[in-house]
Design an enzyme around this catalytic site. Structure first.
Site, PDB file in Angstrom:
ATOM      1  N   LEU A 146      31.068  41.073  83.846  1.00 33.66           N
ATOM      2  CA  LEU A 146      32.304  41.878  83.154  1.00 33.66           C
ATOM      3  C   LEU A 146      33.052  42.427  84.179  1.00 33.66           C
ATOM      4  O   LEU A 146      34.473  42.418  84.007  1.00 33.66           O
ATOM      5  CB  LEU A 146      31.384  43.134  82.672  1.00 33.66           C
ATOM      6  N   ASP A 195      18.589  48.403  89.578  1.00 30.54           N
ATOM      7  CA  ASP A 195      18.531  47.100  88.836  1.00 30.54           C
ATOM      8  C   ASP A 195      18.005  45.984  89.762  1.00 30.54           C
ATOM      9  O   ASP A 195      17.453  44.908  89.336  1.00 30.54           O
ATOM     10  CB  ASP A 195      19.885  46.937  88.334  1.00 30.54           C
ATOM     11  N   GLY A 196      18.555  46.237  91.175  1.00 36.17           N
ATOM     12  CA  GLY A 196      18.101  45.122  92.094  1.00 36.17           C
ATOM     13  C   GLY A 196      16.514  44.873  91.984  1.00 36.17           C
ATOM     14  O   GLY A 196      15.953  43.766  92.096  1.00 36.17           O
TER      15      GLY A 196
END
Length: 252
Positions: A156, A41-42
């Protein structure tokens, strides 16, 4: 179809890129039909920021740890999967910060902009929404403003709400709020402008982070959605970003 492959420095990502380039070739990003970053994701966030102005659809391929924003690696039918992919349109946040020395800085965030205390002293913050003071003093470890795409990440973990992709909302979520202790944050319209001021920033230093870009010793930040910047993410139909966000709300 012209694909621009790129990969993180992880060995798994480099190996996958070599195999995909050998099968499908490689094109410069400005000439490609699709960008295909390979990694986690980075690396996906880095690719989106680097090529934001190209306005090319992005099909991420997971060779990282979590890969929430990515698709699985299936080399044999990549073209068919890209052609059948569902589209998710997202907009980044822009963070404008002013440091205690008066230096101004600007950065983009796909997931969230967060303010974090730098030392053992708690942060004391004032919160403005659309130039109206909404909270005179929040005593906390920090606070963040998260997009729908980023609402399942750091937001989250800080017990913030999960936002559907098309909700046109932003989540303002405190991190370890001490006073007011029961404040759990706020849902804001996507076109709201949020300004956060740090009290006694020399004594209680606070950093501001736009995804992975950090500015230290800030006095004030202003955050708003760049509605003129549109990014298109491509996902396999059975694992669309909308479906992942819904599924995450039923995880236990």
């Amino acid at each position: 179809m012209k694909i621009a492959f790129s990969a993180s420095q992880k060995p798994d990502a480099q190996t996958a890129m070599d195999a995909l380039v050998a099968k499908y070739g490689n094109t410069a990003p400005q000439d490609a039909d699709v960008l295909a970053p390979i990694g986690g994701d980075g690396f996906m966030l880095e690719t989106l920021k680097t090529h934001m102005d190209l306005c090319k659809p992005v099909y991420g391929i997971n060779r990282g740890t979590i890969g929430f924003l990515m698709n699985g690696l299936e080399p044999d039918n990549l073209l068919e999967r890209i052609n059948a992919a569902e589209r998710a349109i997202i907009h980044p946040l822009e963070m404008r910060s002013t440091s205690t020395s008066g230096k101004q800085d600007t950065a983009m965030a796909i997931n969230e902009v967060s303010l974090l205390r730098e030392i053992h002293q708690t942060a004391h913050l004032s919160i403005y929404v659309n130039d109206k003071l909404r909270m005179e003093e929040l005593i906390c470890d920090g606070i963040m403003l998260a997009t729908p795409a980023g609402s399942t990440a750091y937001n989250l973990s800080a017990h913030g709400p999960i936002l559907p992709v098309g909700s046109q909302l932003l989540a303002l979520t405190p991190i370890s709020a001490f006073r007011p202790r029961r404040w759990r944050g706020a849902l804001l319209p996507h076109d709201a402008t949020v300004k956060i001021e740090a009290h006694q920033p020399e004594f209680r230093p606070v950093s501001a982070v736009a995804d992975n870009y950090e500015v230290r010793r800030i006095r004030m930040v202003e955050i708003y959605e760049r509605q003129d910047k549109e990014m298109t993410l491509l996902y396999d139909p059975e694992h669309s970003l909308e479906e992942r966000i819904i599924r995450e709300q039923f995880a236990y």
